[in-house]
Design an enzyme around this catalytic site. Structure first.
Site, short mmCIF file in Angstrom:
data_model
loop_
_atom_site.label_atom_id
_atom_site.label_comp_id
_atom_site.label_asym_id
_atom_site.label_seq_id
_atom_site.Cartn_x
_atom_site.Cartn_y
_atom_site.Cartn_z
N ASP A 99 -1.93 -0.61 5.91
CA ASP A 99 -2.20 -0.06 7.23
C ASP A 99 -3.65 0.36 7.43
OD1 ASP A 99 -2.06 2.24 5.53
OD2 ASP A 99 -1.80 3.48 7.32
N ASP A 155 0.86 -1.17 0.00
CA ASP A 155 0.00 0.00 0.00
C ASP A 155 0.91 1.23 0.00
OD1 ASP A 155 -2.29 1.67 0.51
OD2 ASP A 155 -1.66 1.72 2.60
N ASP A 190 -7.47 -1.72 3.41
CA ASP A 190 -6.48 -2.73 3.04
C ASP A 190 -6.83 -4.09 3.61
OD1 ASP A 190 -4.76 -0.92 1.68
OD2 ASP A 190 -3.98 -0.22 3.60
#
Length: 826
Positions: free
Chosen positions: A626, A427, A630
């Site tokens: 995080d 990410d 996600d």
């Protein structure tokens, strides 16, 4: 704003997190009175049980304790010789539980609060000492033949623990029963010395194995003792139990004390050592309103902390629960080994009986003693203890090593999967980047509203969000003297991967990225171009675009190095982000182009699809993220890694592993640990099987020796434990790039000290560089704390002039050629 990688957190999201992470206290109170029928409160008792040497004793312990009234659950952790009993203390006491186990010869004791284990410095049991002394004395039998009986006495002196455990197990074919059969067989053949040697070797090896396992588990056990049992209330100075401290209470933490519970600093400043949680060996400055976590050490100042969680739901308490769950989980290799062991022992027992009976009957052999001895050797080899222990002890040591470096791994399956990773997906916001946004520009579009009105709308709605972009927008508005009023916001909603919305005084307001404009009632006109790779946000009020803003975020220190390390291990790295293409490209430029693929403007479902595609196209996939959006991709990946302390609770709960710090270099370290664990397990299995094969081959080719078979069995167990303990060692004591790790920690500590000094306005300007940080060096290796560049850095020596009429003379000794630099007079 919700257009980045982690959308804003709505009440629905908060409710989801509450369901995913239920407070332990609430769970316990809900269970109280439901199990025992006496209305008591369930509690966990930790026991050190030396008699647990392999999985064969797990069934024995459960058979002894589960029928007891008031006992709800029994957990046996074989590698650490630990038994965890959840029981009602009003119905059954700790002493009764210990008494039941000790009747079976399991040598149990209660582990006191705050101690890592009760057997670290334990001497051998009297049975071991007595058996060894008598066996040693029997060696004088050639000089005095009656002393040969001392060898038989040595066998009898050391056998009681084995006999008690065998009887308690119902004479099942475990290690104790097999050893008793071997001792009885050796004694029946008149080999008293061999019988005594079997007992002494077995009991002594068990003791050494227990010490080795205790050493390996000391760090994991100390996780329970991080938090002090009592705290001091800041307002009254009263000392109370940490379990009696509620949310919102202000507690005092003095220098040298451990922070008792999670909270925020409301008064004072200090540096806190968070290495117990994060594995980072440098102090972190804390001042209002910094977050602090239970189990961390306050180093050099007084701080008052307002608690934000109960003791049972603090970060360290959640860590303990995760570690316990990981200890009790079995990897696929361990399940395979255990299933094979079920058939291995009966098969070898049948083989031993065949060796003892079939050859003499077929050939009417005269050497019946040799065949009987060979059958006993085969029978001793029927114990699969070393084989069964080969996987869990390696997994246990690897989990401890991971916890020490600030990575919580949820079980052996995850460790094995880490060793198979072929592609890593990252990410962007809060993972590759710091998640600390700055506003590059904020503009009113078309002069439809005043800037102050626009900032009021944006800050009020964003105040209800926990996204890092929201924090930046609120702080920007406050810097313009605009105070948000979140209480005036109604109909607040989040749109994962798009943005957020809310209503203020009947005006419907949408804030987000370009995808938010595709929603009904939103603006349908032209979009703005990305500004130098910054993230672009839009404000739509009642269907009209009234404002736009740009935000930027820099990459984390070490992100490029982590990705390069993964590449050196043959692992491909890709980025999956909900941000714009330009923002993703900007991050790629900051990383030096190390990422092999960029995927931008993704919704949570898009990330899940891409992770599935990577698994099919490249192989086992690692996902690092995080945010709450996600979580689906983390669950989809073979191994999902969440940024624990800085990430959302949903991501932490859904992931398979959690980084307790923002140091992304822990990702390649975790992958390397997974590969080392797989190699260690393979070696352990080969060692355990190879030793038994060698003893059997020696017995068939030369002569059967019972003591050698016993030594191969228990000695291999000890060897497997010691070999697994190598996982506890750090692969290298020096940091990456030839820089000592201690030096890197010292340099970061010095920089953070300057932050505290600037925050309190107490640092003299002469002690700082123009950039704000001190130009101090690391004294442990005599290196500068920042890279030394000859063309930009000069070491100068000032020579004062004899009078004000002459300039000072300065020698630049860092230049390629020393030169005199004339400065203006003072």
């Amino acid at each position: 704003m919700g257009g980045g990688d982690s959308p804003a957190k709505a009440p629905e999201a908060a409710a989801l997190e509450e369901r995913l992470l239920p407070p332990a206290a609430a769970a316990r109170s809900g269970d109280a009175g439901a199990g025992s029928g006496k209305g008591g409160k369930w509690e966990k008792t930790y026991l050190d049980v030396l008699g647990v040497c392999c999985s064969a004793e797990v069934a024995l312990v459960e058979r002894l304790l589960k029928p007891i009234d008031g006992v709800r659950a029994v957990t046996v952790v074989v590698p650490s010789r630990t038994v965890v009993v959840e029981h009602d203390p009003a119905a059954v006491s700790q002493s009764h539980i210990v008494k039941v186990l000790n009747k079976a010869g399991l040598e149990a004791s209660v582990r006191a609060y705050g101690s890592s284990s009760g057997v670290v410095a334990r001497w051998p049991s009297p049975y071991v000492v007595a058996s060894g002394a008598l066996l040693l004395a029997s060696l004088l039998a050639p000089l005095l033949p009656p002393l040969r009986w001392l060898a038989l006495a040595a066998a009898c002196a050391g056998a009681p623990p084995m006999l008690l455990r065998a009887l308690a197990a119902g004479l099942a074919l475990d290690i104790n029963a097999l050893m008793l059969v071997a001792v009885a067989g050796a004694a029946a053949l008149g080999n008293y010395a061999e019988a005594g040697a079997i007992v002494f070797l077995f009991t002594a090896a068990e003791w050494l194995e227990t010490l080795a396992c205790t050493k390996a588990s000391a760090g994991m056990s100390s996780l329970m003792s991080m938090v002090p049992p009592r705290v001091v209330l800041a307002e009254t100075g009263e000392v109370v139990s940490v379990r009696d401290v509620g949310v919102g209470t202000v507690v005092a933490v003095r220098a040298g004390e451990v922070v008792p519970v999670d909270g925020v600093v409301v008064d004072g400043q200090s540096e806190v050592d968070e290495s117990s949680l994060t594995g980072e060996s440098f102090p972190v400055p804390k001042l209002p309103p910094s977050e602090v976590w239970a189990g961390t050490m306050n180093l050099d100042g007084y701080i008052a902390v307002r608690t934000t969680a109960l003791a049972d739901n603090s970060t360290v308490a959640r860590m303990q629960r995760l570690v316990e769950a990981a200890q009790n989980s079995r990897s696929k290799t361990q399940r395979l080994v255990d299933s094979c062991a079920k058939y291995y022992t009966p098969a070898v027992v049948v083989l031993a009986a065949s060796v003892a009976l079939v050859p003499p009957l077929l050939s009417r052999a005269q050497d019946l003693k040799r065949w009987f001895q060979l059958a006993l050797v085969v029978l001793v080899s029927a114990c699969p203890c070393a084989l069964v222990l080969s996987t869990p002890i390696a997994t246990f040591c690897a989990l401890l090593r991971a916890a020490r470096m600030g990575v919580l791994i949820k079980g052996g399956d995850v460790l094995e999967s880490l060793g198979e990773i072929r592609v890593a997906a990252f990410d962007k916001t809060g993972t590759i980047t710091k998640g600390e946004f700055s506003i590059d520009g904020f503009h009113v579009v078309g002069d439809k509203v005043d800037m102050s009105q626009l900032l009021y709308w944006v800050s009020s709605i964003e105040s209800k969000s926990s996204h890092p972009m929201a924090t930046a927008l609120v702080e920007y508005s406050q810097s313009k003297s605009i105070q948000p009023k979140p209480e005036n916001v109604t109909e607040f909603r989040i749109y994962p991967g798009e943005g957020i919305s809310g209503a203020i005084n009947g005006r419907q307001i949408f804030i987000g990225n370009r995808r938010i404009m595709a929603r009904p009632s939103c603006y349908t006109g032209p979009e703005m171009d990305d500004h130098k790779g910054a993230s672009i946000g839009y404000v739509i009020v009642d269907g009209d675009l009234v404002g736009a803003f740009s935000l930027s975020d820099d990459c984390r220190t070490g992100a490029a190095e982590a990705i390069r390390e993964l590449r050196s291990m043959g692992i491909k790295s890709v980025m999956l982000t909900g941000d714009s293409r330009a923002a993703a490209t900007r991050a790629q430029r900051q990383l030096g182009g190390v990422l092999e693929e960029l995927h931008s403007e993704l919704l949570p479902a898009d990330k899940v699809g891409l992770v599935g595609d990577l698994k099919a196209r490249v192989g086992p996939t690692l996902m690092v993220g995080d945010g709450m959006n996600d979580a689906p991709a983390l669950a989809m990946a073979d191994v999902g890694v969440s940024m624990g302390l800085s990430g959302s609770a949903a991501a932490m709960e859904t992931s398979h592993a959690t980084l307790m710090s923002s140091n992304i270099l822990r990702v390649p370290a975790a992958v390397a640990l997974g590969r080392r664990t797989r190699a260690t397990i393979t070696a352990n299995v080969l060692i355990s099987m190879g030793a038994k094969a060698a003893v059997l081959a020696l017995a068939v080719a030369w002569r059967p020796m019972l003591w050698a078979a016993v030594l191969a069995d228990v000695g291999t167990c000890l060897l497997v434990v010691l070999h697994s303990m190598l996982l506890l060692r750090e692969p290298g004591s020096w940091g990456r790039g030839g820089e000592p790790e201690a030096c890197r920690a010292m340099a970061r500590s010095l920089a953070m000290r300057s932050q505290l000094a600037r925050a309190s306005n107490s640092a003299p300007e002469s002690a700082q560089e123009p950039g704000g940080g001190p130009k101090a060096g690391c004294h442990c290796c005599q290196k500068p704390s920042e890279p030394f560049e000859q063309e930009h850095t000069a070491v100068v020596i000032g020579i004062p002039a004899p009078s004000a009429e002459h300039p000072d003379v300065v020698v630049d000794v860092a230049a390629p050629t020393a030169k005199l630099v004339l400065l203006p007079p003072r």
